[in-house]
Write an enzyme that holds these catalytic residues in place. Structure first.
Site, PDB file in Angstrom:
ATOM      1  N   GLY A  32      19.642  -1.933  10.843  1.00 43.60           N
ATOM      2  CA  GLY A  32      20.213  -2.339  12.119  1.00 43.60           C
ATOM      3  C   GLY A  32      19.230  -3.112  12.972  1.00 43.60           C
ATOM      4  O   GLY A  32      19.246  -2.992  14.200  1.00 43.60           O
ATOM      5  N   ARG A  40      19.013  -6.086  13.993  1.00 38.69           N
ATOM      6  CA  ARG A  40      19.497  -7.092  14.937  1.00 38.69           C
ATOM      7  C   ARG A  40      20.143  -6.474  16.177  1.00 38.69           C
ATOM      8  O   ARG A  40      20.463  -7.184  17.129  1.00 38.69           O
ATOM      9  CB  ARG A  40      20.507  -8.015  14.245  1.00 38.69           C
ATOM     10  CG  ARG A  40      19.856  -8.985  13.261  1.00 38.69           C
ATOM     11  CD  ARG A  40      20.879  -9.952  12.708  1.00 38.69           C
ATOM     12  NE  ARG A  40      20.240 -11.028  11.957  1.00 38.69           N
ATOM     13  CZ  ARG A  40      20.904 -11.966  11.290  1.00 38.69           C
ATOM     14  NH1 ARG A  40      22.235 -11.957  11.287  1.00 38.69           N
ATOM     15  NH2 ARG A  40      20.257 -12.913  10.641  1.00 38.69           N
ATOM     16  N   GLY A  41      20.329  -5.184  16.172  1.00 42.31           N
ATOM     17  CA  GLY A  41      20.939  -4.508  17.306  1.00 42.31           C
ATOM     18  C   GLY A  41      19.950  -4.227  18.413  1.00 42.31           C
ATOM     19  O   GLY A  41      18.746  -4.495  18.293  1.00 42.31           O
ATOM     20  N   SER A  94      23.097   9.787  19.675  1.00 43.51           N
ATOM     21  CA  SER A  94      23.503   9.404  21.023  1.00 43.51           C
ATOM     22  C   SER A  94      23.758  10.665  21.837  1.00 43.51           C
ATOM     23  O   SER A  94      24.177  11.690  21.304  1.00 43.51           O
ATOM     24  CB  SER A  94      24.780   8.564  20.966  1.00 43.51           C
ATOM     25  OG  SER A  94      25.381   8.466  22.234  1.00 43.51           O
ATOM     26  N   SER A  95      23.560  10.580  23.136  1.00 38.32           N
ATOM     27  CA  SER A  95      23.800  11.741  23.992  1.00 38.32           C
ATOM     28  C   SER A  95      25.281  12.091  24.086  1.00 38.32           C
ATOM     29  O   SER A  95      25.626  13.170  24.579  1.00 38.32           O
ATOM     30  CB  SER A  95      23.238  11.494  25.391  1.00 38.32           C
ATOM     31  OG  SER A  95      23.818  10.334  25.965  1.00 38.32           O
ATOM     32  N   CYS A  96      26.159  11.229  23.587  1.00 37.48           N
ATOM     33  CA  CYS A  96      27.596  11.554  23.619  1.00 37.48           C
ATOM     34  C   CYS A  96      27.957  12.652  22.623  1.00 37.48           C
ATOM     35  O   CYS A  96      29.098  13.117  22.597  1.00 37.48           O
ATOM     36  CB  CYS A  96      28.443  10.316  23.370  1.00 37.48           C
ATOM     37  SG  CYS A  96      28.404   9.712  21.680  1.00 37.48           S
ATOM     38  N   TYR A 122      33.134   8.430  17.754  1.00 34.42           N
ATOM     39  CA  TYR A 122      31.736   8.060  17.561  1.00 34.42           C
ATOM     40  C   TYR A 122      30.846   9.306  17.604  1.00 34.42           C
ATOM     41  O   TYR A 122      29.942   9.469  16.783  1.00 34.42           O
ATOM     42  CB  TYR A 122      31.321   7.074  18.652  1.00 34.42           C
ATOM     43  CG  TYR A 122      29.886   6.624  18.584  1.00 34.42           C
ATOM     44  CD1 TYR A 122      29.464   5.714  17.626  1.00 34.42           C
ATOM     45  CD2 TYR A 122      28.942   7.096  19.501  1.00 34.42           C
ATOM     46  CE1 TYR A 122      28.146   5.286  17.575  1.00 34.42           C
ATOM     47  CE2 TYR A 122      27.633   6.678  19.462  1.00 34.42           C
ATOM     48  CZ  TYR A 122      27.238   5.766  18.503  1.00 34.42           C
ATOM     49  OH  TYR A 122      25.927   5.352  18.443  1.00 34.42           O
ATOM     50  N   LYS A 166      28.276  10.886  14.741  1.00 33.59           N
ATOM     51  CA  LYS A 166      26.849  11.108  14.979  1.00 33.59           C
ATOM     52  C   LYS A 166      26.455  12.573  14.764  1.00 33.59           C
ATOM     53  O   LYS A 166      25.362  12.870  14.268  1.00 33.59           O
ATOM     54  CB  LYS A 166      26.476  10.644  16.389  1.00 33.59           C
ATOM     55  CG  LYS A 166      26.416   9.131  16.522  1.00 33.59           C
ATOM     56  CD  LYS A 166      25.353   8.545  15.618  1.00 33.59           C
ATOM     57  CE  LYS A 166      25.244   7.053  15.710  1.00 33.59           C
ATOM     58  NZ  LYS A 166      24.212   6.498  14.811  1.00 33.59           N
ATOM     59  N   PRO A 213      19.015   9.588  21.924  1.00 31.58           N
ATOM     60  CA  PRO A 213      18.722   8.826  23.139  1.00 31.58           C
ATOM     61  C   PRO A 213      19.828   8.960  24.177  1.00 31.58           C
ATOM     62  O   PRO A 213      21.001   9.164  23.848  1.00 31.58           O
ATOM     63  CB  PRO A 213      18.645   7.377  22.646  1.00 31.58           C
ATOM     64  CG  PRO A 213      18.688   7.432  21.160  1.00 31.58           C
ATOM     65  CD  PRO A 213      19.350   8.714  20.799  1.00 31.58           C
ATOM     66  N   THR A 214      19.457   8.803  25.424  1.00 34.94           N
ATOM     67  CA  THR A 214      20.421   8.693  26.502  1.00 34.94           C
ATOM     68  C   THR A 214      20.979   7.275  26.529  1.00 34.94           C
ATOM     69  O   THR A 214      20.782   6.501  25.580  1.00 34.94           O
ATOM     70  CB  THR A 214      19.763   9.067  27.845  1.00 34.94           C
ATOM     71  OG1 THR A 214      20.761   9.152  28.848  1.00 34.94           O
ATOM     72  CG2 THR A 214      18.695   8.066  28.241  1.00 34.94           C
ATOM     73  N   TRP A 219      35.010  -0.286  37.270  1.00 33.84           N
ATOM     74  CA  TRP A 219      35.897   0.766  36.758  1.00 33.84           C
ATOM     75  C   TRP A 219      35.546   2.133  37.324  1.00 33.84           C
ATOM     76  O   TRP A 219      34.363   2.490  37.459  1.00 33.84           O
ATOM     77  CB  TRP A 219      35.790   0.832  35.240  1.00 33.84           C
ATOM     78  CG  TRP A 219      36.688  -0.136  34.513  1.00 33.84           C
ATOM     79  CD1 TRP A 219      37.118  -1.349  34.956  1.00 33.84           C
ATOM     80  CD2 TRP A 219      37.261   0.047  33.217  1.00 33.84           C
ATOM     81  NE1 TRP A 219      37.909  -1.944  34.013  1.00 33.84           N
ATOM     82  CE2 TRP A 219      38.027  -1.109  32.937  1.00 33.84           C
ATOM     83  CE3 TRP A 219      37.201   1.063  32.269  1.00 33.84           C
ATOM     84  CZ2 TRP A 219      38.720  -1.276  31.737  1.00 33.84           C
ATOM     85  CZ3 TRP A 219      37.890   0.900  31.072  1.00 33.84           C
ATOM     86  CH2 TRP A 219      38.644  -0.259  30.827  1.00 33.84           C
ATOM     87  N   ASP A 228      36.779   7.491  34.292  1.00 38.29           N
ATOM     88  CA  ASP A 228      35.371   7.688  34.644  1.00 38.29           C
ATOM     89  C   ASP A 228      34.522   8.077  33.438  1.00 38.29           C
ATOM     90  O   ASP A 228      33.312   7.878  33.427  1.00 38.29           O
ATOM     91  CB  ASP A 228      35.238   8.814  35.685  1.00 38.29           C
ATOM     92  CG  ASP A 228      35.324   8.291  37.110  1.00 38.29           C
ATOM     93  OD1 ASP A 228      35.083   7.086  37.315  1.00 38.29           O
ATOM     94  OD2 ASP A 228      35.635   9.092  38.005  1.00 38.29           O
TER      95      ASP A 228
END
Length: 311
Positions: A11, A13-14, A108-110, A137, A141, A164-165, A203, A270
């Protein structure tokens, strides 16, 4: 690791991968392996296996993923869960089969529950319901974390998982249909300034709170933990501080130089009310974020303009 160790950055290029490449280069590593999507489809099991067999990398940073904001996640849930599961499973399994010495998995923190106690500690994982707008997602993860744990438990594979956050910085995605909140705000305020608009619509209510880490700080943390951390437990990577979306919008507006009003569209979602990571484990391992949010937004906006977005 030695300067001539073969390091595959999946990854590259991200946003994250490109920052890791920059950090490795600045640290003097000379054998950095990269492949674009057209050169190597990470969702293709046999192609990934063939790459590892041929190249025999010593180390791997797994930064490749299908990513996007609320709209993208909500619109393409099947793509998000399928592609991320395929990418990480193929890379982790092939790395183990090729006797890679160490792999860093970026999550990811999600992954944490929507209503997790704040700040979120690593042991909050799998203790509650996920945020519905990006659960596909998040589930992928979480599966990546558990894949690393399983390969460590069964095969002794040295894979560490870093969470990561919210990230931002050079190389970010500024497409309003698929970007995260900070780059989206940069583009919105910039284009509104160029048009002479009287207002910018943001939003949601502006009340949710988010933590933002500059991607170059993340890359520095990745290299630090790569060198110093060998544990199975997840490590949060963040700043340890957050701002409201309204505060963020005001900050971006000031950096861009937009002088109109900020209006909130409360009919739009939100997302999670607050998502602040507990970074005590990270700090105990000897690392703290260095790039302040205002400075980081300013440098990111300069990069955005340098890419020809200023017209």
């Amino acid at each position: 690791m030695t300067p001539d160790s073969k390091i595959f950055v999946a990854g590259h290029r991200g946003l994250v991968g490109s920052a890791i490449v920059r950090r490795l280069q600045s640290a003097g590593f000379t054998q950095i392996l990269t492949r674009s999507r057209s050169e190597l489809d990470l969702t293709d099991k046999q192609a990934v296996r063939g790459f590892f067999d041929a190249q025999q990398p010593d180390y791997v940073f797994l930064a490749a993923a299908k990513v996007g904001g609320i709209l993208a996640n909500d619109s393409f849930p099947a793509d998000f869960i399928r592609e991320n599961l395929e990418i990480q499973t193929n890379v982790i399994d092939s790395a183990w089969r090729a006797s890679v010495k160490k792999l860093v998995f970026l999550g990811s923190s999600c992954i944490y529950p929507k209503f997790a106690a704040q700040p979120i500690t690593e042991d909050a994982l799998l203790t509650g319901t996920l945020e519905p707008t990006n659960e596909w997602y998040a589930i992928a993860k979480i599966a990546g974390i558990k894949t690393c744990e399983a390969y460590r438990k069964q095969h002794g594979f040295n894979a560490i998982s870093l969470m990561p956050t919210n990230l931002y910085g050079p190389g970010d995605n500024f497409d309003l249909k698929s970007s995260h909140v900070l780059p989206a705000l940069i583009r919105k305020f910039h284009e509104s300034k160029q048009r002479g608009d009287a207002e910018v619509v943001v939003w949601g209510t502006g009340t949710p709170r988010r933590e933002f880490l500059h991607v170059d700080d993340l890359a520095d943390a990745c290299l630090h933990l790569f060198r110093s951390y060998e544990g199975a437990a997840v490590v949060n990577v963040g700043v340890g501080d957050d701002v409201s979306i309204a505060e963020l919008a005001a900050l971006v507006s000031a950096v861009v130089g937009f002088e109109g009003r900020i209006v909130y569209d409360t009919s739009k979602p939100d997302g999670t009310p607050r998502k602040l990571l507990d970074v005590s484990r990270l700090q105990a391992l000897g690392w703290k974020a260095k790039i302040g949010l205002a400075d980081g937004i300013a440098s990111t906006y300069r990069w955005f303009l340098e890419q020809g977005n200023g017209a």
